[in-house]
Design a protein around this motif. Structure first.
Motif, PDB file in Angstrom:
ATOM      1  N   ASP A  37      12.385  13.164 -51.787  1.00 16.93           N
ATOM      2  CA  ASP A  37      12.223  13.894 -50.531  1.00 16.93           C
ATOM      3  C   ASP A  37      11.676  12.998 -49.423  1.00 16.93           C
ATOM      4  O   ASP A  37      12.141  13.033 -48.283  1.00 16.93           O
ATOM      5  CB  ASP A  37      11.293  15.094 -50.745  1.00 16.93           C
ATOM      6  CG  ASP A  37      11.118  15.898 -49.478  1.00 16.93           C
ATOM      7  OD1 ASP A  37      12.143  16.324 -48.899  1.00 16.93           O
ATOM      8  OD2 ASP A  37       9.964  16.088 -49.042  1.00 16.93           O
ATOM      9  N   ARG A  38      10.683  12.203 -49.732  1.00 17.36           N
ATOM     10  CA  ARG A  38      10.019  11.375 -48.720  1.00 17.36           C
ATOM     11  C   ARG A  38      10.814  10.146 -48.308  1.00 17.36           C
ATOM     12  O   ARG A  38      10.692   9.679 -47.193  1.00 17.36           O
ATOM     13  CB  ARG A  38       8.644  10.925 -49.226  1.00 17.36           C
ATOM     14  CG  ARG A  38       7.682  12.048 -49.379  1.00 17.36           C
ATOM     15  CD  ARG A  38       7.288  12.566 -48.031  1.00 17.36           C
ATOM     16  NE  ARG A  38       6.421  13.703 -48.200  1.00 17.36           N
ATOM     17  CZ  ARG A  38       6.361  14.715 -47.362  1.00 17.36           C
ATOM     18  NH1 ARG A  38       7.130  14.737 -46.320  1.00 17.36           N
ATOM     19  NH2 ARG A  38       5.544  15.704 -47.574  1.00 17.36           N
ATOM     20  N   TYR A  39      11.610   9.620 -49.204  1.00 15.87           N
ATOM     21  CA  TYR A  39      12.312   8.370 -48.934  1.00 15.87           C
ATOM     22  C   TYR A  39      13.762   8.617 -48.541  1.00 15.87           C
ATOM     23  O   TYR A  39      14.683   8.037 -49.086  1.00 15.87           O
ATOM     24  CB  TYR A  39      12.192   7.417 -50.129  1.00 15.87           C
ATOM     25  CG  TYR A  39      10.874   6.694 -50.117  1.00 15.87           C
ATOM     26  CD1 TYR A  39      10.784   5.369 -49.726  1.00 15.87           C
ATOM     27  CD2 TYR A  39       9.706   7.355 -50.461  1.00 15.87           C
ATOM     28  CE1 TYR A  39       9.568   4.716 -49.690  1.00 15.87           C
ATOM     29  CE2 TYR A  39       8.483   6.712 -50.426  1.00 15.87           C
ATOM     30  CZ  TYR A  39       8.423   5.399 -50.045  1.00 15.87           C
ATOM     31  OH  TYR A  39       7.208   4.761 -49.995  1.00 15.87           O
ATOM     32  N   GLN A  40      13.947   9.488 -47.554  1.00 13.64           N
ATOM     33  CA  GLN A  40      15.259   9.745 -46.977  1.00 13.64           C
ATOM     34  C   GLN A  40      15.248   9.272 -45.532  1.00 13.64           C
ATOM     35  O   GLN A  40      14.221   9.311 -44.862  1.00 13.64           O
ATOM     36  CB  GLN A  40      15.579  11.229 -47.009  1.00 13.64           C
ATOM     37  CG  GLN A  40      15.749  11.785 -48.403  1.00 13.64           C
ATOM     38  CD  GLN A  40      16.138  13.250 -48.371  1.00 13.64           C
ATOM     39  OE1 GLN A  40      16.790  13.707 -47.440  1.00 13.64           O
ATOM     40  NE2 GLN A  40      15.734  13.982 -49.390  1.00 13.64           N
ATOM     41  N   VAL A  41      16.399   8.848 -45.068  1.00 11.92           N
ATOM     42  CA  VAL A  41      16.520   8.486 -43.660  1.00 11.92           C
ATOM     43  C   VAL A  41      16.483   9.781 -42.857  1.00 11.92           C
ATOM     44  O   VAL A  41      17.231  10.718 -43.135  1.00 11.92           O
ATOM     45  CB  VAL A  41      17.835   7.719 -43.394  1.00 11.92           C
ATOM     46  CG1 VAL A  41      17.975   7.407 -41.920  1.00 11.92           C
ATOM     47  CG2 VAL A  41      17.889   6.439 -44.224  1.00 11.92           C
ATOM     48  N   ARG A  42      15.577   9.826 -41.889  1.00 10.24           N
ATOM     49  CA  ARG A  42      15.424  11.021 -41.045  1.00 10.24           C
ATOM     50  C   ARG A  42      15.371  10.612 -39.580  1.00 10.24           C
ATOM     51  O   ARG A  42      14.828   9.557 -39.247  1.00 10.24           O
ATOM     52  CB  ARG A  42      14.140  11.762 -41.406  1.00 10.24           C
ATOM     53  CG  ARG A  42      14.184  12.417 -42.757  1.00 10.24           C
ATOM     54  CD  ARG A  42      13.081  13.465 -42.881  1.00 10.24           C
ATOM     55  NE  ARG A  42      13.289  14.288 -44.047  1.00 10.24           N
ATOM     56  CZ  ARG A  42      12.643  14.143 -45.181  1.00 10.24           C
ATOM     57  NH1 ARG A  42      11.744  13.201 -45.319  1.00 10.24           N
ATOM     58  NH2 ARG A  42      12.876  14.945 -46.194  1.00 10.24           N
TER      59      ARG A  42
ATOM     60  N   ASP B 138      13.596   5.142 -41.299  1.00 13.05           N
ATOM     61  CA  ASP B 138      14.447   4.655 -42.379  1.00 13.05           C
ATOM     62  C   ASP B 138      13.599   3.903 -43.399  1.00 13.05           C
ATOM     63  O   ASP B 138      13.144   2.791 -43.128  1.00 13.05           O
ATOM     64  CB  ASP B 138      15.530   3.747 -41.822  1.00 13.05           C
ATOM     65  CG  ASP B 138      16.536   3.308 -42.862  1.00 13.05           C
ATOM     66  OD1 ASP B 138      16.291   3.505 -44.077  1.00 13.05           O
ATOM     67  OD2 ASP B 138      17.577   2.764 -42.460  1.00 13.05           O
ATOM     68  N   PRO B 139      13.375   4.489 -44.584  1.00  9.87           N
ATOM     69  CA  PRO B 139      12.570   3.821 -45.611  1.00  9.87           C
ATOM     70  C   PRO B 139      13.113   2.452 -46.012  1.00  9.87           C
ATOM     71  O   PRO B 139      12.377   1.626 -46.529  1.00  9.87           O
ATOM     72  CB  PRO B 139      12.614   4.785 -46.795  1.00  9.87           C
ATOM     73  CG  PRO B 139      12.976   6.096 -46.207  1.00  9.87           C
ATOM     74  CD  PRO B 139      13.816   5.809 -45.014  1.00  9.87           C
ATOM     75  N   ASN B 140      14.388   2.211 -45.774  1.00  5.33           N
ATOM     76  CA  ASN B 140      14.960   0.907 -46.089  1.00  5.33           C
ATOM     77  C   ASN B 140      14.382  -0.197 -45.203  1.00  5.33           C
ATOM     78  O   ASN B 140      14.499  -1.374 -45.525  1.00  5.33           O
ATOM     79  CB  ASN B 140      16.481   0.945 -45.959  1.00  5.33           C
ATOM     80  CG  ASN B 140      17.099   1.893 -46.960  1.00  5.33           C
ATOM     81  OD1 ASN B 140      16.976   1.691 -48.161  1.00  5.33           O
ATOM     82  ND2 ASN B 140      17.735   2.941 -46.473  1.00  5.33           N
ATOM     83  N   ASP B 141      13.749   0.199 -44.102  1.00  7.37           N
ATOM     84  CA  ASP B 141      13.135  -0.769 -43.196  1.00  7.37           C
ATOM     85  C   ASP B 141      11.690  -1.081 -43.561  1.00  7.37           C
ATOM     86  O   ASP B 141      11.040  -1.883 -42.906  1.00  7.37           O
ATOM     87  CB  ASP B 141      13.175  -0.255 -41.748  1.00  7.37           C
ATOM     88  CG  ASP B 141      14.590  -0.138 -41.216  1.00  7.37           C
ATOM     89  OD1 ASP B 141      15.485  -0.848 -41.738  1.00  7.37           O
ATOM     90  OD2 ASP B 141      14.801   0.662 -40.280  1.00  7.37           O
TER      91      ASP B 141
ATOM     92  N   TYR C 128      13.454  -2.802 -52.691  1.00  9.05           N
ATOM     93  CA  TYR C 128      12.176  -2.109 -52.542  1.00  9.05           C
ATOM     94  C   TYR C 128      12.214  -0.688 -53.109  1.00  9.05           C
ATOM     95  O   TYR C 128      11.403  -0.322 -53.956  1.00  9.05           O
ATOM     96  CB  TYR C 128      11.754  -2.091 -51.076  1.00  9.05           C
ATOM     97  CG  TYR C 128      10.609  -1.166 -50.767  1.00  9.05           C
ATOM     98  CD1 TYR C 128       9.323  -1.476 -51.179  1.00  9.05           C
ATOM     99  CD2 TYR C 128      10.817   0.025 -50.083  1.00  9.05           C
ATOM    100  CE1 TYR C 128       8.265  -0.623 -50.906  1.00  9.05           C
ATOM    101  CE2 TYR C 128       9.763   0.874 -49.804  1.00  9.05           C
ATOM    102  CZ  TYR C 128       8.497   0.550 -50.216  1.00  9.05           C
ATOM    103  OH  TYR C 128       7.465   1.401 -49.954  1.00  9.05           O
ATOM    104  N   ILE C 129      13.147   0.130 -52.653  1.00 11.43           N
ATOM    105  CA  ILE C 129      13.182   1.535 -53.069  1.00 11.43           C
ATOM    106  C   ILE C 129      13.624   1.657 -54.529  1.00 11.43           C
ATOM    107  O   ILE C 129      13.078   2.468 -55.287  1.00 11.43           O
ATOM    108  CB  ILE C 129      14.058   2.372 -52.127  1.00 11.43           C
ATOM    109  CG1 ILE C 129      13.403   2.396 -50.731  1.00 11.43           C
ATOM    110  CG2 ILE C 129      14.261   3.786 -52.655  1.00 11.43           C
ATOM    111  CD1 ILE C 129      14.184   3.088 -49.663  1.00 11.43           C
ATOM    112  N   VAL C 130      14.570   0.850 -54.948  1.00  9.28           N
ATOM    113  CA  VAL C 130      15.013   0.882 -56.346  1.00  9.28           C
ATOM    114  C   VAL C 130      13.848   0.545 -57.272  1.00  9.28           C
ATOM    115  O   VAL C 130      13.611   1.236 -58.269  1.00  9.28           O
ATOM    116  CB  VAL C 130      16.190  -0.097 -56.570  1.00  9.28           C
ATOM    117  CG1 VAL C 130      16.541  -0.200 -58.042  1.00  9.28           C
ATOM    118  CG2 VAL C 130      17.392   0.315 -55.743  1.00  9.28           C
ATOM    119  N   ASP C 131      13.103  -0.490 -56.920  1.00 12.33           N
ATOM    120  CA  ASP C 131      11.956  -0.875 -57.743  1.00 12.33           C
ATOM    121  C   ASP C 131      10.856   0.184 -57.694  1.00 12.33           C
ATOM    122  O   ASP C 131      10.173   0.426 -58.687  1.00 12.33           O
ATOM    123  CB  ASP C 131      11.416  -2.233 -57.316  1.00 12.33           C
ATOM    124  CG  ASP C 131      12.383  -3.367 -57.640  1.00 12.33           C
ATOM    125  OD1 ASP C 131      13.252  -3.180 -58.521  1.00 12.33           O
ATOM    126  OD2 ASP C 131      12.279  -4.437 -57.010  1.00 12.33           O
TER     127      ASP C 131
END
Length: 94
Positions: free
Chosen positions: A26-31, A41-44, A51-54
């Motif tokens: 829920d928290r790690y979605q692009v919004r 964007d959590p990817n940033d 990062y997110i996969v780990d």
């Protein structure tokens, strides 16, 4: 990227009514904020492309290991709650 082979049991580790994995998803979605148009964007959050996969891998590991630790704990033998306790202090006795 697709994450696979996450054990169903990992979803059993619940904190405040939600599994840790569900919270993370829920928290790690692009919004995008509607009012400002600012994109979160959590990817940033990191220069590391994994990062997110780990992070998901670590949360799954913690969930599984915590469930194993809890399973090994001895049973809890609570004393009866005093009848004169304030209502707010009482917990359900299922």
């Amino acid at each position: 990227m697709t994450l696979k082979n996450i054990p169903e049991r990992a979803y059993d580790y619940v904190v405040n009514g939600r599994s840790a994995i569900e919270w993370l998803i829920d928290r790690y979605q692009v919004r995008t904020d509607k009012a400002s148009g600012i994109v979160n964007d959590p990817n940033d959050y990191s220069d590391d492309s994994r990062y997110i996969v780990d992070l998901v891998k670590r949360v799954v590991t913690v969930s599984m290991e915590t469930l194993e630790i809890v399973k090994m704990l001895p049973p809890l033998h609570e004393k009866p709650q005093p009848t004169d306790w304030p209502f707010e202090w009482k917990c359900s006795q299922d």
